[in-house]
Design an enzyme around this catalytic site. Structure first.
Site, PDB file in Angstrom:
ATOM      1  N   MET A 173      -3.209  -1.556   1.785  1.00 36.45           N
ATOM      2  CA  MET A 173      -1.873  -2.174   1.687  1.00 36.45           C
ATOM      3  C   MET A 173      -1.455  -2.838   3.002  1.00 36.45           C
ATOM      4  O   MET A 173      -0.291  -2.744   3.392  1.00 36.45           O
ATOM      5  CB  MET A 173      -0.809  -1.110   1.312  1.00 36.45           C
ATOM      6  CG  MET A 173      -1.012  -0.519  -0.054  1.00 36.45           C
ATOM      7  SD  MET A 173       0.174   0.773  -0.422  1.00 36.45           S
ATOM      8  CE  MET A 173      -0.535   2.173   0.417  1.00 36.45           C
ATOM      9  N   ASP A 212      -1.466   1.495 -14.065  1.00 36.79           N
ATOM     10  CA  ASP A 212      -1.120   0.722 -12.864  1.00 36.79           C
ATOM     11  C   ASP A 212      -1.565  -0.723 -12.998  1.00 36.79           C
ATOM     12  O   ASP A 212      -2.405  -1.047 -13.830  1.00 36.79           O
ATOM     13  CB  ASP A 212      -1.885   1.302 -11.664  1.00 36.79           C
ATOM     14  CG  ASP A 212      -1.158   2.456 -11.030  1.00 36.79           C
ATOM     15  OD1 ASP A 212      -0.064   2.796 -11.497  1.00 36.79           O
ATOM     16  OD2 ASP A 212      -1.693   3.015 -10.057  1.00 36.79           O
ATOM     17  N   LYS A 221       3.241  -1.187  -9.956  1.00 40.16           N
ATOM     18  CA  LYS A 221       4.122  -1.420  -8.813  1.00 40.16           C
ATOM     19  C   LYS A 221       3.427  -2.478  -7.982  1.00 40.16           C
ATOM     20  O   LYS A 221       2.205  -2.543  -7.949  1.00 40.16           O
ATOM     21  CB  LYS A 221       4.259  -0.172  -7.969  1.00 40.16           C
ATOM     22  CG  LYS A 221       4.917   0.971  -8.693  1.00 40.16           C
ATOM     23  CD  LYS A 221       5.166   2.092  -7.722  1.00 40.16           C
ATOM     24  CE  LYS A 221       5.714   3.285  -8.459  1.00 40.16           C
ATOM     25  NZ  LYS A 221       5.435   4.524  -7.814  1.00 40.16           N
TER      26      LYS A 221
HETATM   27  N1  SAH Z   1      -5.360   4.715  -5.271  1.00 41.94           N
HETATM   28  C1  SAH Z   1      -5.943   3.478  -4.806  1.00 41.94           C
HETATM   29  C2  SAH Z   1      -5.107   2.846  -3.698  1.00 41.94           C
HETATM   30  C3  SAH Z   1      -3.726   2.425  -4.159  1.00 41.94           C
HETATM   31  S1  SAH Z   1      -2.832   1.622  -2.899  1.00 41.94           S
HETATM   32  C4  SAH Z   1      -7.378   3.723  -4.360  1.00 41.94           C
HETATM   33  O1  SAH Z   1      -7.806   4.863  -4.257  1.00 41.94           O
HETATM   34  O2  SAH Z   1      -8.076   2.729  -4.123  1.00 41.94           O
HETATM   35  C5  SAH Z   1      -3.195  -0.073  -3.256  1.00 41.94           C
HETATM   36  C6  SAH Z   1      -4.090  -0.643  -2.189  1.00 41.94           C
HETATM   37  O3  SAH Z   1      -5.441  -0.260  -2.416  1.00 41.94           O
HETATM   38  C7  SAH Z   1      -4.136  -2.145  -2.132  1.00 41.94           C
HETATM   39  O4  SAH Z   1      -3.024  -2.688  -1.433  1.00 41.94           O
HETATM   40  C8  SAH Z   1      -5.421  -2.366  -1.381  1.00 41.94           C
HETATM   41  O5  SAH Z   1      -5.268  -2.141  -0.004  1.00 41.94           O
HETATM   42  C9  SAH Z   1      -6.299  -1.258  -1.928  1.00 41.94           C
HETATM   43  N2  SAH Z   1      -7.141  -1.742  -3.035  1.00 41.94           N
HETATM   44  C10 SAH Z   1      -7.170  -1.275  -4.289  1.00 41.94           C
HETATM   45  N3  SAH Z   1      -8.094  -1.922  -5.020  1.00 41.94           N
HETATM   46  C11 SAH Z   1      -8.664  -2.820  -4.199  1.00 41.94           C
HETATM   47  C12 SAH Z   1      -9.676  -3.810  -4.354  1.00 41.94           C
HETATM   48  N4  SAH Z   1     -10.303  -3.978  -5.515  1.00 41.94           N
HETATM   49  N5  SAH Z   1      -9.985  -4.584  -3.288  1.00 41.94           N
HETATM   50  C13 SAH Z   1      -9.370  -4.422  -2.103  1.00 41.94           C
HETATM   51  N6  SAH Z   1      -8.409  -3.509  -1.897  1.00 41.94           N
HETATM   52  C14 SAH Z   1      -8.065  -2.714  -2.926  1.00 41.94           C
END
Ligand code: SAH
Length: 288
Positions: A181, A45, A67
């Site tokens: 998101m 990803d 994505k």
């Molecule tokens: N599977 C991931 C989430 C994927 S959806 C998890 O468990 O974290 C993607 C969203 O995750 C982003 O739009 C944001 O809202 C959040 N996200 C992922 N990494 C982040 C980070 N380092 N800082 C802030 N938000 C994060």
């Protein structure tokens, strides 16, 4: 349908679906590192720190299948599914690496369904989800006694993401609300919660690029974000933490936080190519 290569390379392929943690390359499990060491192919990803792959899987062929919301270069889920099947059926050790945890706002169900249908062996390895990574990095105890009784992981990337009947409940609850998101929709979200009765003084944190060296943190209230964040562009990824516990950031913050920073994760610039079966039995665009 993907043609299965007839070549055998002495072992049966498998797929490991793994979480790589929220950004800081040290926030990955030992188990995930062990699988990275074994990987032939990594389907990764966008929100996976490149250092992780460079350090633990220099031997692997890396295929970015990122994505990104509103970016048309995103790799379609079908292509990701096909790549997993193609490489596993070619006998390879495939790691499907996702940001954060594999089961939180990811298409793991779709990918599991594909693996089951094609009878491909798989394993699932969890990761630290962004909400928990951000909470630690910001010094926010998400279920602090007396302030919050639970945590809800939500998204408001579009209108349909929250059922109409849910708003009153979200406005009334003492639970900490963590929105994934939802950076770009944060003002609409704040307005909606206030209109359904949530206190306009409820603290809200915007955590951008949390856990990375370019972490940006803004703490304000639902009411004030409506003016303070107006016209602001949000770094991706961004997370919202809403509830009384968010204010504890002022007290327990333990590291330097930036108020502005450049992008940490590169943008998705190209969609991964669909696998093709050629006479040499490997996709033309990949060299093993
Ligand atoms: N599977 C991931 C989430 C994927 S959806 C998890 O468990 O974290 C993607 C969203 O995750 C982003 O739009 C944001 O809202 C959040 N996200 C992922 N990494 C982040 C980070 N380092 N800082 C802030 N938000 C994060």
């Amino acid at each position: 349908m993907i043609e299965r290569p007839t070549i055998t390379i002495g072992r049966k392929g498998k797929v490991v679906l793994m979480g790589a943690g929220p950004g800081d390359p040290e926030l990955i499990t030992l188990k995930a590192v062990r699988h990275l060491n074994l990987a032939d192919v990594i389907l990764t990803d966008r929100l996976v720190n490149d250092t992780i792959i460079q350090s633990h899987a220099p031997q692997a062929v890396v295929i970015p299948v990122g994505k990104q919301c509103r970016k048309n270069k995103s790799t379609p889920q079908l292509t990701i599914n096909e790549l997993m099947v193609f490489h596993a059926h070619s006998g390879r050790y495939v790691v499907r690496l996702k940001g954060g945890d594999v089961s939180v706002f990811s298409n793991i169900a779709d990918e599991l369904e594909t693996l089951v249908q094609h009878e491909i062996p798989y394993e699932i390895v969890p990761g630290i989800t962004a909400a928990l990574g951000a909470a630690a990095s910001l010094g926010v105890p998400l279920t602090s006694r007396g302030l919050s009784k639970g945590i809800r992981l939500l998204t408001f990337y579009n209108d349909a993401a929250i059922a109409t009947g849910e708003w009153e409940n979200l406005a009334a609850t003492e639970d900490t609300l963590v929105f994934y998101m939802s950076g770009e929709t944060s003002l609409e979200l704040a307005e909606r919660l206030i209109s359904f009765g949530k206190s306009p003084d409820t603290p809200i944190i915007l955590a951008e690029q949390a856990t990375t060296p370019l972490e940006v943190v803004t703490l304000t209230t639902l009411k004030d974000c409506l003016t303070e964040w107006k016209g602001r562009t949000f770094l991706s990824p961004a997370l919202l933490i809403i509830g009384k516990v968010a204010a504890l950031h002022n007290k327990y913050s333990w590291k330097q936080h930036l108020s502005h920073a450049p992008e940490y994760f590169p943008e998705v610039i190209q969609s991964a190519a669909r696998p093709t079966s050629s006479k040499s039995q490997v996709p033309v665009q990949i060299h093993f």
